[in-house]
Design a protein around this motif. Structure first.
Motif, mmCIF file in Angstrom:
data_model
loop_
_atom_site.group_PDB
_atom_site.id
_atom_site.type_symbol
_atom_site.label_atom_id
_atom_site.label_comp_id
_atom_site.label_asym_id
_atom_site.label_seq_id
_atom_site.Cartn_x
_atom_site.Cartn_y
_atom_site.Cartn_z
ATOM 1 N N THR A 78 -0.649 7.674 -4.194
ATOM 2 C CA THR A 78 -0.377 7.126 -2.870
ATOM 3 C C THR A 78 1.131 7.014 -2.680
ATOM 4 O O THR A 78 1.892 7.007 -3.655
ATOM 5 C CB THR A 78 -1.003 5.733 -2.716
ATOM 6 O OG1 THR A 78 -0.334 4.832 -3.621
ATOM 7 C CG2 THR A 78 -2.499 5.764 -3.018
ATOM 8 N N PRO A 79 1.590 6.904 -1.438
ATOM 9 C CA PRO A 79 3.029 6.713 -1.212
ATOM 10 C C PRO A 79 3.577 5.473 -1.921
ATOM 11 O O PRO A 79 4.704 5.502 -2.434
ATOM 12 C CB PRO A 79 3.131 6.575 0.312
ATOM 13 C CG PRO A 79 1.931 7.276 0.836
ATOM 14 C CD PRO A 79 0.857 7.052 -0.167
ATOM 15 N N GLN A 80 2.780 4.408 -1.963
ATOM 16 C CA GLN A 80 3.233 3.195 -2.628
ATOM 17 C C GLN A 80 3.463 3.439 -4.111
ATOM 18 O O GLN A 80 4.458 2.981 -4.694
ATOM 19 C CB GLN A 80 2.201 2.072 -2.433
ATOM 20 C CG GLN A 80 2.640 0.719 -2.982
ATOM 21 C CD GLN A 80 3.852 0.170 -2.250
ATOM 22 O OE1 GLN A 80 3.870 0.106 -1.026
ATOM 23 N NE2 GLN A 80 4.885 -0.203 -3.002
ATOM 24 N N GLU A 81 2.563 4.197 -4.730
ATOM 25 C CA GLU A 81 2.724 4.508 -6.152
ATOM 26 C C GLU A 81 3.984 5.346 -6.396
ATOM 27 O O GLU A 81 4.727 5.103 -7.349
ATOM 28 C CB GLU A 81 1.483 5.255 -6.662
ATOM 29 C CG GLU A 81 0.243 4.369 -6.749
ATOM 30 C CD GLU A 81 -1.022 5.172 -7.026
ATOM 31 O OE1 GLU A 81 -1.984 4.593 -7.550
ATOM 32 O OE2 GLU A 81 -1.035 6.385 -6.710
ATOM 33 N N ILE A 82 4.215 6.325 -5.532
ATOM 34 C CA ILE A 82 5.415 7.160 -5.670
ATOM 35 C C ILE A 82 6.673 6.306 -5.506
ATOM 36 O O ILE A 82 7.650 6.447 -6.263
ATOM 37 C CB ILE A 82 5.410 8.298 -4.627
ATOM 38 C CG1 ILE A 82 4.227 9.254 -4.891
ATOM 39 C CG2 ILE A 82 6.726 9.061 -4.642
ATOM 40 C CD1 ILE A 82 4.278 9.978 -6.206
ATOM 41 N N ALA A 83 6.649 5.407 -4.530
ATOM 42 C CA ALA A 83 7.807 4.554 -4.290
ATOM 43 C C ALA A 83 8.093 3.668 -5.505
ATOM 44 O O ALA A 83 9.248 3.545 -5.933
ATOM 45 C CB ALA A 83 7.562 3.694 -3.049
ATOM 46 N N GLU A 84 7.042 3.081 -6.085
ATOM 47 C CA GLU A 84 7.230 2.178 -7.223
ATOM 48 C C GLU A 84 7.727 2.938 -8.448
ATOM 49 O O GLU A 84 8.624 2.480 -9.155
ATOM 50 C CB GLU A 84 5.919 1.455 -7.520
ATOM 51 C CG GLU A 84 5.541 0.438 -6.449
ATOM 52 C CD GLU A 84 4.153 -0.151 -6.662
ATOM 53 O OE1 GLU A 84 3.456 0.291 -7.625
ATOM 54 O OE2 GLU A 84 3.755 -1.027 -5.862
ATOM 55 N N ARG A 85 7.160 4.114 -8.722
ATOM 56 C CA ARG A 85 7.561 4.886 -9.891
ATOM 57 C C ARG A 85 9.017 5.333 -9.816
ATOM 58 O O ARG A 85 9.703 5.462 -10.831
ATOM 59 C CB ARG A 85 6.682 6.135 -10.027
ATOM 60 C CG ARG A 85 5.241 5.882 -10.448
ATOM 61 C CD ARG A 85 4.519 7.225 -10.508
ATOM 62 N NE ARG A 85 3.084 7.063 -10.358
ATOM 63 C CZ ARG A 85 2.254 8.042 -10.038
ATOM 64 N NH1 ARG A 85 2.736 9.273 -9.852
ATOM 65 N NH2 ARG A 85 0.964 7.832 -9.922
ATOM 66 N N ASN A 86 9.509 5.594 -8.597
ATOM 67 C CA ASN A 86 10.844 6.137 -8.437
ATOM 68 C C ASN A 86 11.848 5.116 -7.909
ATOM 69 O O ASN A 86 12.977 5.473 -7.562
ATOM 70 C CB ASN A 86 10.795 7.353 -7.497
ATOM 71 C CG ASN A 86 10.055 8.516 -8.096
ATOM 72 O OD1 ASN A 86 10.639 9.330 -8.803
ATOM 73 N ND2 ASN A 86 8.753 8.620 -7.827
ATOM 74 N N ARG A 87 11.410 3.845 -7.855
ATOM 75 C CA ARG A 87 12.277 2.749 -7.410
ATOM 76 C C ARG A 87 12.887 3.025 -6.040
ATOM 77 O O ARG A 87 14.099 2.923 -5.819
ATOM 78 C CB ARG A 87 13.375 2.501 -8.442
ATOM 79 C CG ARG A 87 12.833 2.082 -9.801
ATOM 80 C CD ARG A 87 13.942 1.830 -10.784
ATOM 81 N NE ARG A 87 13.396 1.473 -12.103
ATOM 82 C CZ ARG A 87 14.143 1.201 -13.170
ATOM 83 N NH1 ARG A 87 15.471 1.259 -13.075
ATOM 84 N NH2 ARG A 87 13.582 0.889 -14.324
ATOM 85 N N LEU A 88 12.013 3.400 -5.119
ATOM 86 C CA LEU A 88 12.412 3.672 -3.747
ATOM 87 C C LEU A 88 11.609 2.792 -2.802
ATOM 88 O O LEU A 88 10.547 2.276 -3.168
ATOM 89 C CB LEU A 88 12.167 5.147 -3.392
ATOM 90 C CG LEU A 88 12.937 6.192 -4.187
ATOM 91 C CD1 LEU A 88 12.369 7.583 -3.907
ATOM 92 C CD2 LEU A 88 14.424 6.153 -3.849
ATOM 93 N N SER A 89 12.086 2.662 -1.584
ATOM 94 C CA SER A 89 11.305 1.929 -0.591
ATOM 95 C C SER A 89 10.167 2.817 -0.088
ATOM 96 O O SER A 89 10.276 4.050 -0.078
ATOM 97 C CB SER A 89 12.183 1.514 0.587
ATOM 98 O OG SER A 89 12.578 2.651 1.337
ATOM 99 N N LEU A 90 9.093 2.182 0.318
ATOM 100 C CA LEU A 90 7.950 2.927 0.843
ATOM 101 C C LEU A 90 8.354 3.728 2.077
ATOM 102 O O LEU A 90 7.932 4.883 2.255
ATOM 103 C CB LEU A 90 6.812 1.964 1.184
ATOM 104 C CG LEU A 90 5.545 2.578 1.793
ATOM 105 C CD1 LEU A 90 4.928 3.587 0.832
ATOM 106 C CD2 LEU A 90 4.545 1.477 2.150
#
Length: 397
Positions: free
Chosen positions: A311-323
């Motif tokens: 999910t976008p949230q998972e990608i954001a968390e893994r890469n330390r980015l905002s959703l």
């Protein structure tokens, strides 16, 4: 002389003497269009007259003409360069209301409303980084190629227009049926009743716009003042570059750049595509100058290949980015996830860079978390993609 650096080229304009002569001949773009009309035997058609009166009363052609603005010159010039009838300039009036952003329920896009299969047949690039159906330069070239091929097939511009709308096979089948009925050389009127309703109305609408432009006063229409001169320069980009950086070097905001160039789907332009952009003339010159002296990174994005659904949230968390950062570069309907094989674009700062081999196969694959979500998403999307005003309702190609 065209100003250029190895990474960017500006399409040369006509010599000053030629422009002056053209300006004397055509006081505005409408005079040039009228002089180029070539279709005959249609001005007294009762159906065309009725549609023209309706268009005059509701003001739709005037509104579309205002929206077309500076886009018209490029289309008129392309039609004129091929020696084709100026009636073809009117096709986007009916197709999309001259909106580069237009999209239909049938997934046709751009001013000329190409579906993906036809677009690929006429070498319109569609990939992770661009959708050139929304590029005026590319789509106009392809549309005129297609219309010329249809005219070569039917030897009749009205039939070519009908085939542009409903497909050459359908028109050819109806022509053959008309011949079996004893019609020696079937025209549009001979087969119209057998065509889909949209196509039956489509050709008369184009001809009604023609009628209205020939005599706007008769129909109570005041056409906007549009000079017969280029209002935008065509700039060809030959290197990878951030969209935001290109806008900054041209002295534009990103929104201003994308308004004229909605074909740009990603935050990065891929140079090997030789991307054609429309820019105001001063912005084009500024871009050439600033690209020649730019110091620093050209691309601040990296590519991430999805190896398991996320999910976008998972990608954001893994890469330390905002959703919001993830979704802005990798749009995804609510309730969907990125599928295996997707290529995401993520900020990478000064260490960014696009791998050419990976870019060539880059795709964005998404899947809904449930069938219910698919239906809800489709309903929501459909409400957003209706063109703001088109003569033909919801166009299909």
């Amino acid at each position: 002389m065209a100003l250029s650096v190895p990474d960017v080229e500006i399409e040369p304009e006509a010599p000053a003497a030629e422009v002056t002569a053209e300006a004397r001949t055509y006081p505005d773009i409408w005079a040039r269009i009228r002089e180029g009309f070539r279709l005959e035997g249609i001005d007294g058609d009762a159906e065309v007259q009725a549609v023209a009166k309706r268009f005059g009363a509701n003001g739709i052609v005037q509104r579309i003409a205002e929206r077309a603005g500076g886009l018209l010159y490029h289309v008129v010039d392309a039609v004129d360069a091929r020696g084709l009838p100026m009636e073809l300039v009117l096709v986007p009036f009916v197709e999309s209301g001259y909106s580069l952003h237009a999209a239909s329920h049938a997934e046709a896009h751009g001013a000329w409303q190409f579906i993906e299969s036809t677009a690929k047949n006429y070498e319109i690039g569609i990939d992770r980084f661009r959708d050139d159906r929304r590029n005026l330069v590319v789509s106009t070239r392809a549309a005129l190629d297609y219309l010329q091929a249809l005219h070569a097939m039917f030897d009749d511009w009205q039939l070519a227009m009908a085939a542009y709308n409903c497909g050459e096979r359908r028109v050819q089948n109806e022509i053959e049926r008309a011949r079996r009925r004893g019609v020696a050389k079937p025209g549009f009127k001979d087969i119209a009743a057998a065509l889909p309703q949209e196509t039956r109305e489509y050709v008369p609408r184009i001809l009604a716009v023609r009628r209205l432009l020939l005599d706007p006063v008769e129909y109570g229409v005041k056409l906007p003042a549009i000079p017969n001169a280029p209002q935008y320069s065509v700039v060809e980009i030959h290197r990878d570059i951030d969209v935001l950086l290109l806008a900054r070097l041209a002295g534009l905001t990103q929104d201003e750049l994308l308004r004229l160039n909605p074909s740009l789907k990603a935050p990065v332009i891929i140079g090997r595509h030789n991307v054609n952009l429309l820019l105001p003339p001063q912005a084009a010159l500024r871009l050439v100058d600033n690209m020649a002296t730019h110091v620093g990174p050209w691309v601040t994005w990296r590519m991430l290949r999805i190896t398991r659904p996320a999910t976008p949230q998972e990608i954001a968390e893994r890469n330390r980015l905002s959703l919001s950062t993830v979704l802005q570069a990798n749009p995804l309907p609510e309730g969907h996830y990125y599928e295996v094989g997707s290529t995401l674009l993520l900020p990478a700062g000064r260490q960014g860079g696009i791998d050419p081999a990976q870019a060539q196969r880059a795709v964005l694959l998404t899947r809904a978390s449930s069938e219910c979500m698919v239906l809800q998403t489709c309903a929501g999307d459909a409400a957003k993609v209706v063109p703001p005003a088109t003569v033909n309702g919801l166009p299909r190609r």
